[in-house]
Motif scaffolding. Structure first.
Motif, PDB file in Angstrom:
ATOM      1  N   HIS A   1      16.768 -48.450 -15.195  1.00  0.00           N
ATOM      2  CA  HIS A   1      16.955 -47.341 -16.130  1.00  0.00           C
ATOM      3  C   HIS A   1      16.167 -47.516 -17.430  1.00  0.00           C
ATOM      4  CE1 HIS A   1      20.070 -50.357 -16.796  1.00  0.00           C
ATOM      5  NE2 HIS A   1      20.119 -49.972 -18.069  1.00  0.00           N
ATOM      6  N   GLU A   2      15.854 -48.751 -17.804  1.00  0.00           N
ATOM      7  CA  GLU A   2      15.082 -48.951 -19.029  1.00  0.00           C
ATOM      8  C   GLU A   2      13.596 -48.665 -18.821  1.00  0.00           C
ATOM      9  OE1 GLU A   2      15.849 -52.795 -20.638  1.00  0.00           O
ATOM     10  OE2 GLU A   2      17.961 -52.354 -21.109  1.00  0.00           O
ATOM     11  N   GLN A   3      13.192 -48.578 -17.575  1.00  0.00           N
ATOM     12  CA  GLN A   3      11.784 -48.319 -17.262  1.00  0.00           C
ATOM     13  C   GLN A   3      11.527 -46.886 -16.790  1.00  0.00           C
ATOM     14  OE1 GLN A   3      12.491 -51.918 -14.915  1.00  0.00           O
ATOM     15  NE2 GLN A   3      10.276 -52.253 -15.048  1.00  0.00           N
ATOM     16  N   VAL A   4      12.603 -46.125 -16.577  1.00  0.00           N
ATOM     17  CA  VAL A   4      12.483 -44.752 -16.075  1.00  0.00           C
ATOM     18  C   VAL A   4      12.801 -43.786 -17.208  1.00  0.00           C
ATOM     19  CG1 VAL A   4      13.388 -43.060 -14.442  1.00  0.00           C
ATOM     20  CG2 VAL A   4      13.068 -45.436 -13.720  1.00  0.00           C
ATOM     21  N   HIS A   5      11.869 -42.867 -17.464  1.00  0.00           N
ATOM     22  CA  HIS A   5      11.997 -41.952 -18.602  1.00  0.00           C
ATOM     23  C   HIS A   5      11.950 -40.507 -18.117  1.00  0.00           C
ATOM     24  CE1 HIS A   5      11.136 -45.659 -20.699  1.00  0.00           C
ATOM     25  NE2 HIS A   5       9.931 -45.715 -20.134  1.00  0.00           N
ATOM     26  N   PHE A   6      12.915 -39.715 -18.571  1.00  0.00           N
ATOM     27  CA  PHE A   6      13.014 -38.308 -18.199  1.00  0.00           C
ATOM     28  C   PHE A   6      12.477 -37.450 -19.347  1.00  0.00           C
ATOM     29  CE2 PHE A   6      16.022 -40.567 -15.619  1.00  0.00           C
ATOM     30  CZ  PHE A   6      16.093 -39.882 -14.420  1.00  0.00           C
ATOM     31  N   HIS A   7      11.430 -36.716 -19.091  1.00  0.00           N
ATOM     32  CA  HIS A   7      10.772 -35.944 -20.150  1.00  0.00           C
ATOM     33  C   HIS A   7      11.005 -34.443 -20.058  1.00  0.00           C
ATOM     34  CE1 HIS A   7       8.461 -39.454 -21.524  1.00  0.00           C
ATOM     35  NE2 HIS A   7       8.294 -39.746 -20.239  1.00  0.00           N
ATOM     36  N   GLY A   8      11.599 -33.963 -18.967  1.00  0.00           N
ATOM     37  CA  GLY A   8      11.741 -32.525 -18.799  1.00  0.00           C
ATOM     38  C   GLY A   8      10.387 -31.874 -18.570  1.00  0.00           C
ATOM     39  N   HIS A   9      10.318 -30.564 -18.757  1.00  0.00           N
ATOM     40  CA  HIS A   9       9.057 -29.837 -18.590  1.00  0.00           C
ATOM     41  C   HIS A   9       8.142 -30.099 -19.781  1.00  0.00           C
ATOM     42  CE1 HIS A   9       9.843 -27.596 -14.954  1.00  0.00           C
ATOM     43  NE2 HIS A   9      11.012 -27.212 -15.416  1.00  0.00           N
ATOM     44  N   VAL A  10       6.862 -30.174 -19.509  1.00  0.00           N
ATOM     45  CA  VAL A  10       5.873 -30.278 -20.580  1.00  0.00           C
ATOM     46  C   VAL A  10       4.930 -29.087 -20.488  1.00  0.00           C
ATOM     47  CG1 VAL A  10       5.941 -32.774 -20.871  1.00  0.00           C
ATOM     48  CG2 VAL A  10       4.463 -31.801 -19.113  1.00  0.00           C
ATOM     49  N   LYS A  11       4.577 -28.530 -21.635  1.00  0.00           N
ATOM     50  CA  LYS A  11       3.708 -27.358 -21.653  1.00  0.00           C
ATOM     51  C   LYS A  11       2.269 -27.723 -21.314  1.00  0.00           C
ATOM     52  CE  LYS A  11       6.409 -24.550 -24.878  1.00  0.00           C
ATOM     53  NZ  LYS A  11       6.404 -23.841 -26.199  1.00  0.00           N
ATOM     54  N   ASP A  12       1.834 -28.884 -21.799  1.00  0.00           N
ATOM     55  CA  ASP A  12       0.442 -29.283 -21.594  1.00  0.00           C
ATOM     56  C   ASP A  12       0.400 -30.537 -20.730  1.00  0.00           C
ATOM     57  OD1 ASP A  12      -2.222 -29.825 -21.656  1.00  0.00           O
ATOM     58  OD2 ASP A  12      -2.400 -29.957 -23.839  1.00  0.00           O
ATOM     59  N   ILE A  13       0.137 -30.366 -19.450  1.00  0.00           N
ATOM     60  CA  ILE A  13       0.133 -31.509 -18.536  1.00  0.00           C
ATOM     61  C   ILE A  13      -1.042 -32.439 -18.829  1.00  0.00           C
ATOM     62  CG2 ILE A  13      -1.254 -30.519 -16.655  1.00  0.00           C
ATOM     63  CD1 ILE A  13       2.037 -32.521 -16.325  1.00  0.00           C
ATOM     64  N   HIS A  14      -2.086 -31.926 -19.505  1.00  0.00           N
ATOM     65  CA  HIS A  14      -3.195 -32.802 -19.905  1.00  0.00           C
ATOM     66  C   HIS A  14      -2.685 -33.971 -20.736  1.00  0.00           C
ATOM     67  CE1 HIS A  14      -6.027 -29.109 -19.584  1.00  0.00           C
ATOM     68  NE2 HIS A  14      -6.110 -29.832 -18.488  1.00  0.00           N
TER      69      HIS A  14
END
Length: 390
Positions: free
Chosen positions: A272-285
């Motif tokens: 869990h310390e290495q897995v990060h949840f970011h949700g949707h991102v507008k700019d995939i770049h």
């Protein structure tokens, strides 16, 4: 002066308000509106109006809403359902027909979220209208199961009837077409393949590749839905002892019903310390500026836009041989392919990828070139030209 036409776009997506499988018909509808054509849209209603539908309405499209399956109804509504099944959607289709009666020579595009949506009763009213009407219609199929899926013969005939009457049936991967014919035990004579439009800006060259120092940054861009995208299998692999000895992080981009489960699963596997949840991102770049490689352990696909977009941005992928994945991601050339979406197969291919990590930058450049030269970056224009001549 080009002749103006009328188009009806029908989406069969019912269980969620919007998904990546909607992009092709949506952008084709936008293009039709921009070129001065009339556009009608038939979709399933949800509690909140998706932004994309609001945009189409604002630009002049006329929107009609079907009652989605499983929606709660009053006691009177339930009684009426027993007496006259599908009465609400019959009224919607009748209203649509009345509106279309003033549209001269309209063409219909049906976007099927799944390969066999017309097998099920919630689309019976739409199917009857298509089959009994005189308007030419085309079908785009966005996703077909690869393995372990069959359809009972009596209801398979319902989908066959739609395919047989359609002017054309487009699949987003050749694998999906082959699987459809196997599942239906029937050839689809009017079938062809089409790409989905990308949601990234045009690139002349790959997104700059981050240096590989000590920590490796994996990314998974997908809905958080394990039954489709397989993140739980990925967590199981990364929870193995060999990965505990390595310096890595996993960035998850997307949302979905399995988010809480995946957070709990990450704790269970002590990652869990290495897995990060970011949700949707507008700019995939921006996401790909930070990540070295894409991991997409899908259990089934059409051809996932997230995979194509990551390759276009210059990132190799670790993915499974489902849908159209292996049609673009070539093992040991611009990515890594697991033969099956199982923990053991994924573990083997991730080990291979890890041993080749010094080659990822070069493989990413090849991935970018593969999409630039072999993928239709104007799929909405291609589809509109295909259907407007009917």
């Amino acid at each position: 002066m080009p002749q103006k036409k009328s188009f009806l776009f029908i989406s069969t997506l019912a269980h969620i308000p919007w998904g990546g499988c909607e992009d092709l018909w949506y952008k084709t509808a936008l293009l039709a509106l921009d070129r001065g054509h009339k556009v009608f849209v038939l979709v399933f209603q949800h509690d909140e109006l998706p932004l994309h539908i609001a945009v189409l309405a604002k630009k002049g499209a006329k929107i009609f809403g079907l009652v989605r399956p499983g929606e709660k109804k009053s006691i009177a509504g339930k009684v009426k359902d027993k007496l006259s099944p599908g009465w609400q959607n019959k009224k919607v289709v009748e209203g649509l027909s009345k509106e279309l009666s003033t549209a001269e020579g309209y063409v219909v595009l049906v976007s099927q979220a799944g390969g066999f949506d017309f097998c099920y009763s919630y689309l019976d009213e739409v199917a009857q209208w298509l089959l009994q009407g005189n308007a030419p219609f085309h079908v785009v199929v966005q996703n077909v199961p690869d393995l372990g899926f069959t359809v009972a013969l009596p209801i398979a005939d319902k989908q066959k009837s739609i395919f047989n009457k359609a002017q054309s049936v487009a699949f987003v991967s050749e694998r999906n077409r082959v699987s459809s014919e196997r599942i239906l035990a029937s050839s689809i004579a009017n079938a062809y393949t089409i790409n989905n439009p990308l949601n990234v800006e045009r690139l002349d060259e790959p997104v700059p590749f981050p240096e590989i120092n000590s920590k490796i940054s994996f990314a998974t861009v997908a809905a958080l839905r394990c039954s489709h995208k397989g993140q739980d299998v990925l967590f199981q692999v990364l929870g193995a002892d060999i990965w505990k000895e390595r310096d890595w992080e996993l960035n998850l981009y997307g949302s979905g019903s399995d988010k809480d489960y995946l957070k709990e699963l990450a704790k269970f596997y002590h990652i869990h310390e290495q897995v990060h949840f970011h949700g949707h991102v507008k700019d995939i770049h921006e996401a790909w500026k930070k990540n070295h490689i894409h991991i997409l352990p899908s259990l089934g696909e059409g051809t996932p836009l997230a995979l194509i977009e990551s390759m276009y941005c210059g990132r190799p992928a670790i993915t499974t041989d489902v849908g159209g994945n292996a049609e673009y991601c070539n093992h040991l050339e611009n990515g890594f392919i697991a033969d099956y979406p199982t923990p053991n197969a994924l573990a083997r291919v991730m080990e291979t990828a890890w041993m080749h990590r010094e080659q990822w930058k070069n493989m990413g450049e090849k991935a970018h070139m593969r999409i630039t030269t072999s993928y239709d970056l104007n799929a909405d224009q291609t589809l509109l030209e295909k259907i407007k001549h009917e």
